[in-house]
Write an enzyme that holds these catalytic residues in place. Sequence first.
Site, PDB file in Angstrom:
ATOM      1  N   GLY A   1       0.092  -5.000   5.462  1.00 16.83           N
ATOM      2  CA  GLY A   1      -1.212  -3.614   5.412  1.00 16.83           C
ATOM      3  C   GLY A   1      -2.204  -3.948   5.408  1.00 16.83           C
TER       4      GLY A   1
ATOM      5  CD  GLU B   1      -4.331  -7.595  -1.169  1.00 16.90           C
ATOM      6  OE1 GLU B   1      -3.678  -6.678  -0.037  1.00 16.90           O
ATOM      7  OE2 GLU B   1      -3.225  -7.147  -1.852  1.00 16.90           O
ATOM      8  CG  ASP B   2      -3.871  -3.287   1.922  1.00 19.04           C
ATOM      9  OD1 ASP B   2      -3.781  -4.290   0.952  1.00 19.04           O
ATOM     10  OD2 ASP B   2      -2.938  -3.472   2.559  1.00 19.04           O
TER      11      ASP B   2
ATOM     12  CG  ASP C   1      -1.761   0.124  -7.484  1.00 14.68           C
ATOM     13  OD1 ASP C   1      -2.497   0.125  -8.319  1.00 14.68           O
ATOM     14  OD2 ASP C   1      -0.699   0.317  -7.101  1.00 14.68           O
TER      15      ASP C   1
ATOM     16  CE  LYS D   1      -3.456   2.788  -5.258  1.00 10.39           C
ATOM     17  NZ  LYS D   1      -1.753   3.055  -5.315  1.00 10.39           N
TER      18      LYS D   1
ATOM     19  CG  PHE E   1       2.312   5.226  -2.473  1.00 13.92           C
ATOM     20  CD1 PHE E   1       2.554   4.123  -2.673  1.00 13.92           C
ATOM     21  CD2 PHE E   1       2.762   5.978  -1.230  1.00 13.92           C
ATOM     22  CE1 PHE E   1       2.340   3.496  -1.700  1.00 13.92           C
ATOM     23  CE2 PHE E   1       2.781   5.194  -0.367  1.00 13.92           C
ATOM     24  CZ  PHE E   1       3.255   3.810  -0.251  1.00 13.92           C
ATOM     25  CB  VAL E   2      -3.710   5.739   0.289  1.00 16.55           C
ATOM     26  CG1 VAL E   2      -4.422   7.181  -0.954  1.00 16.55           C
ATOM     27  CG2 VAL E   2      -3.771   4.238  -0.273  1.00 16.55           C
TER      28      VAL E   2
ATOM     29  CG  ASP F   1       4.401   0.223   4.791  1.00 14.56           C
ATOM     30  OD1 ASP F   1       3.835   0.011   3.621  1.00 14.56           O
ATOM     31  OD2 ASP F   1       5.916  -0.437   4.822  1.00 14.56           O
TER      32      ASP F   1
ATOM     33  NE  ARG G   1       3.301  -2.146   7.651  1.00  9.78           N
ATOM     34  CZ  ARG G   1       3.021  -2.600   6.670  1.00  9.78           C
ATOM     35  NH1 ARG G   1       1.667  -1.937   6.654  1.00  9.78           N
ATOM     36  NH2 ARG G   1       4.274  -2.671   5.991  1.00  9.78           N
TER      37      ARG G   1
HETATM   38  P1  5GP Z   1      -1.637  -5.093  -6.636  1.00  4.72           P
HETATM   39  O1  5GP Z   1      -0.890  -6.680  -6.694  1.00  4.72           O
HETATM   40  O2  5GP Z   1      -3.101  -4.540  -6.606  1.00  4.72           O
HETATM   41  O3  5GP Z   1      -0.500  -4.128  -7.977  1.00  4.72           O
HETATM   42  O4  5GP Z   1      -1.012  -4.685  -5.393  1.00  4.72           O
HETATM   43  C1  5GP Z   1      -1.841  -5.140  -4.125  1.00  4.72           C
HETATM   44  C2  5GP Z   1      -0.336  -4.605  -2.582  1.00  4.72           C
HETATM   45  O5  5GP Z   1       0.428  -3.540  -3.137  1.00  4.72           O
HETATM   46  C3  5GP Z   1      -1.215  -3.907  -1.842  1.00  4.72           C
HETATM   47  O6  5GP Z   1      -1.920  -4.813  -0.343  1.00  4.72           O
HETATM   48  C4  5GP Z   1      -0.364  -3.144  -1.113  1.00  4.72           C
HETATM   49  O7  5GP Z   1       0.311  -3.629   0.076  1.00  4.72           O
HETATM   50  C5  5GP Z   1      -0.040  -2.536  -1.854  1.00  4.72           C
HETATM   51  N1  5GP Z   1       0.199  -0.831  -2.266  1.00  4.72           N
HETATM   52  C6  5GP Z   1      -1.167  -0.912  -3.737  1.00  4.72           C
HETATM   53  N2  5GP Z   1      -1.195   0.283  -3.160  1.00  4.72           N
HETATM   54  C7  5GP Z   1      -0.527   1.131  -2.407  1.00  4.72           C
HETATM   55  C8  5GP Z   1      -0.692   2.250  -1.866  1.00  4.72           C
HETATM   56  O8  5GP Z   1      -1.726   3.206  -2.321  1.00  4.72           O
HETATM   57  N3  5GP Z   1      -0.465   2.666  -0.345  1.00  4.72           N
HETATM   58  C9  5GP Z   1       0.090   1.840   0.307  1.00  4.72           C
HETATM   59  N4  5GP Z   1       1.392   1.437   1.056  1.00  4.72           N
HETATM   60  N5  5GP Z   1       0.582   0.056  -0.664  1.00  4.72           N
HETATM   61  C10 5GP Z   1      -0.248  -0.170  -1.492  1.00  4.72           C
END
Ligand code: 5GP
Length: 179
Positions: free
Chosen positions: A48, A102-103, A106, A134, A155-156, A162, A168
């Site tokens: 991402g 990191e993109d 969450d 978030k 969700f974005v 993606d 993407r």
């Molecule tokens: P976490 O481990 O913080 O819950 O999630 C992080 C990863 O989940 C991010 O690097 C990304 O790849 C994916 N992710 C989290 N939120 C989103 C979202 O809203 N859209 C997309 N496409 N990927 C997300």
Amino acid sequence: MKQVTLHDLTFEPFISAAEIDSTVASLAAQIDNDYRGRNPILLIVLNGAFIFAADLVRKITIPIRLDFIKISSYKGTESTGKMDEHFLWKSNLEGEHVIIVEDIVDTGHTLNYLKEKIGSQHPASVEVTCLLKKPTAYKYDDHLRYEGMSIEDKFVVGYGLDYNGLGRDLDSIYKRSGS
Ligand code: 5GP
């Protein structure tokens, strides 16, 4: 800008390319300022973050090194919390100044997992830059040093992010409609 449909879901425009550009420029300026003379290693989390990282590293003007890790915890629009790690970085991080790129953050599980892995190599410092966060979904107490934009828990897609493989390549960020 119009709505886009990816697989079974519709997404609406959320963050423009211009807003993304100024956020990335501001993150690059902060990194330039804080890391002068330290030659940090930017550890880019694939897939991402690839577009965010490509823009960020071209706006940073100090010397930096790059490495990559491919990891994922998402299936569809939900975080599974289970890390699927495809390969690890090659650099020896001992004594290095590391910035994780990191993109989107969450729940923070991916980041926390990575920080533990990196910490076991005894780097001199570890900080994080993310384009999006978030805050209501984040499950940890720490503060991320270089945080781009805080967004609602939706969700974005786009700008590297993606939905099951699609989206993407969109040059701005879209959010899921009606959620
Ligand atoms: P976490 O481990 O913080 O819950 O999630 C992080 C990863 O989940 C991010 O690097 C990304 O790849 C994916 N992710 C989290 N939120 C989103 C979202 O809203 N859209 C997309 N496409 N990927 C997300």
